[in-house]
Design a protein around this motif. Structure first.
Motif, short mmCIF file in Angstrom:
data_model
loop_
_atom_site.label_atom_id
_atom_site.label_comp_id
_atom_site.label_asym_id
_atom_site.label_seq_id
_atom_site.Cartn_x
_atom_site.Cartn_y
_atom_site.Cartn_z
N SER A 199 96.78 -24.67 7.43
CA SER A 199 96.46 -26.09 7.62
C SER A 199 97.59 -26.81 8.37
O SER A 199 97.38 -27.87 8.93
CB SER A 199 96.21 -26.77 6.27
N ASN A 200 98.78 -26.19 8.42
CA ASN A 200 99.89 -26.75 9.18
C ASN A 200 99.82 -26.38 10.66
O ASN A 200 100.61 -26.90 11.45
CB ASN A 200 101.23 -26.26 8.62
N LEU A 201 98.93 -25.49 11.02
CA LEU A 201 98.82 -25.04 12.42
C LEU A 201 97.74 -25.83 13.14
O LEU A 201 96.67 -26.07 12.59
CB LEU A 201 98.49 -23.55 12.48
N ASP A 202 98.02 -26.20 14.37
CA ASP A 202 97.01 -26.84 15.22
C ASP A 202 96.00 -25.80 15.67
O ASP A 202 96.26 -24.60 15.64
CB ASP A 202 97.67 -27.46 16.45
N GLU A 203 94.84 -26.28 16.12
CA GLU A 203 93.87 -25.36 16.70
C GLU A 203 94.49 -24.67 17.90
O GLU A 203 95.28 -25.27 18.63
CB GLU A 203 92.62 -26.11 17.16
N GLY A 204 94.13 -23.41 18.08
CA GLY A 204 94.63 -22.70 19.24
C GLY A 204 94.79 -21.22 18.97
O GLY A 204 94.46 -20.71 17.91
N THR A 205 95.30 -20.54 19.97
CA THR A 205 95.54 -19.10 19.90
C THR A 205 97.00 -18.86 19.56
O THR A 205 97.89 -19.49 20.14
CB THR A 205 95.20 -18.44 21.25
N TYR A 206 97.23 -17.97 18.63
CA TYR A 206 98.58 -17.64 18.18
C TYR A 206 98.81 -16.14 18.31
O TYR A 206 97.87 -15.35 18.23
CB TYR A 206 98.78 -18.05 16.72
N THR A 207 100.05 -15.78 18.51
CA THR A 207 100.46 -14.38 18.50
C THR A 207 101.30 -14.16 17.26
O THR A 207 102.15 -14.97 16.94
CB THR A 207 101.30 -14.05 19.75
N ILE A 208 101.02 -13.07 16.57
CA ILE A 208 101.88 -12.68 15.46
C ILE A 208 102.60 -11.41 15.89
O ILE A 208 101.98 -10.45 16.33
CB ILE A 208 101.10 -12.50 14.14
N THR A 209 103.92 -11.47 15.83
CA THR A 209 104.76 -10.34 16.22
C THR A 209 105.36 -9.76 14.95
O THR A 209 105.89 -10.49 14.12
CB THR A 209 105.88 -10.82 17.17
N MET A 210 105.26 -8.45 14.81
CA MET A 210 105.81 -7.74 13.67
C MET A 210 106.89 -6.81 14.18
O MET A 210 106.63 -5.95 15.01
CB MET A 210 104.71 -6.98 12.94
N VAL A 211 108.13 -7.02 13.70
CA VAL A 211 109.27 -6.28 14.21
C VAL A 211 109.95 -5.53 13.07
O VAL A 211 110.23 -6.11 12.02
CB VAL A 211 110.29 -7.23 14.88
N THR A 212 110.20 -4.24 13.30
CA THR A 212 111.02 -3.45 12.38
C THR A 212 112.32 -3.14 13.14
O THR A 212 112.51 -3.61 14.26
CB THR A 212 110.33 -2.13 11.98
N ASN A 213 113.16 -2.32 12.55
CA ASN A 213 114.41 -2.00 13.25
C ASN A 213 114.18 -1.10 14.46
O ASN A 213 115.08 -0.93 15.28
CB ASN A 213 115.43 -1.36 12.29
N ARG A 214 112.97 -0.54 14.61
CA ARG A 214 112.70 0.37 15.73
C ARG A 214 111.51 -0.01 16.59
O ARG A 214 111.37 0.50 17.69
CB ARG A 214 112.48 1.78 15.18
N GLU A 215 110.63 -0.88 16.10
CA GLU A 215 109.37 -1.12 16.82
C GLU A 215 108.95 -2.58 16.77
O GLU A 215 109.31 -3.30 15.85
CB GLU A 215 108.25 -0.28 16.21
N THR A 216 108.14 -2.95 17.75
CA THR A 216 107.53 -4.28 17.79
C THR A 216 106.04 -4.11 18.04
O THR A 216 105.63 -3.35 18.92
CB THR A 216 108.14 -5.14 18.92
N THR A 217 105.23 -4.83 17.26
CA THR A 217 103.78 -4.81 17.42
C THR A 217 103.29 -6.25 17.49
O THR A 217 103.75 -7.09 16.73
CB THR A 217 103.11 -4.09 16.23
N ASN A 218 102.36 -6.53 18.40
CA ASN A 218 101.81 -7.88 18.56
C ASN A 218 100.30 -7.85 18.40
O ASN A 218 99.65 -6.89 18.79
CB ASN A 218 102.10 -8.42 19.97
N THR A 219 99.77 -8.94 17.86
CA THR A 219 98.33 -9.16 17.86
C THR A 219 98.09 -10.66 17.89
O THR A 219 99.00 -11.45 17.65
CB THR A 219 97.64 -8.50 16.64
N LYS A 220 96.88 -11.07 18.20
CA LYS A 220 96.57 -12.49 18.34
C LYS A 220 95.54 -12.90 17.28
O LYS A 220 94.76 -12.08 16.81
CB LYS A 220 96.01 -12.77 19.73
N PHE A 221 95.58 -14.19 16.95
CA PHE A 221 94.55 -14.77 16.09
C PHE A 221 94.28 -16.18 16.57
O PHE A 221 95.09 -16.78 17.27
CB PHE A 221 94.92 -14.71 14.60
N ILE A 222 93.13 -16.72 16.17
CA ILE A 222 92.71 -18.05 16.60
C ILE A 222 92.51 -18.94 15.38
O ILE A 222 91.89 -18.52 14.40
CB ILE A 222 91.38 -17.98 17.39
N ILE A 223 93.05 -20.14 15.44
CA ILE A 223 92.79 -21.16 14.41
C ILE A 223 91.79 -22.14 15.02
O ILE A 223 91.99 -22.68 16.10
CB ILE A 223 94.08 -21.93 14.03
#
Length: 103
Positions: free
Chosen positions: A77-101
């Motif tokens: 509810s704190n996020l405005d409408e739109g497309t967001y990217t969630i980035t998940m980072v470990t000490n060796r890897e980065t993974t991205n995916t998108k979601f829409i509010i």
């Protein structure tokens, strides 16, 4: 008042990565974005939410255990409408995916 929103269900099947499955869904009871992931080993994963303009909205480091994990990321509810990217980072890897509010 609860915010009504929809979120694009994101499911990633990742090979040769820190997680076998990542599922991002809304939690309508709490208005949080819920990330379910199955990881190969105990580790710290840093979740970063980035809006469509490239601004960092939230960053949360989480200690995950080997196997299934459920993490509440942010109150949508704190996020405005739109497309967001969630980035998940470990000490060796980065993974991205998108979601829409969509409210």
């Amino acid at each position: 008042m609860k915010c009504l929103f929809t979120i694009l269900l994101s499911i990633l099947f990742i090979s040769q990565s820190f997680a076998e499955v990542i599922i991002i869904t809304p939690n309508n009871k709490t208005n949080n974005i819920e990330v379910n992931l199955k990881v190969r080993k105990k580790q710290i994963v840093t979740f970063t939410i980035i809006n469509q303009y490239g601004d960092i909205v939230n960053t949360i480091p989480v200690q995950v255990k080997k196997g299934k994990n459920k993490i509440d990321i942010t109150n949508s509810s704190n996020l405005d409408e739109g497309t967001y990217t969630i980035t998940m980072v470990t000490n060796r890897e980065t993974t991205n995916t998108k979601f829409i509010i969509w409210k």
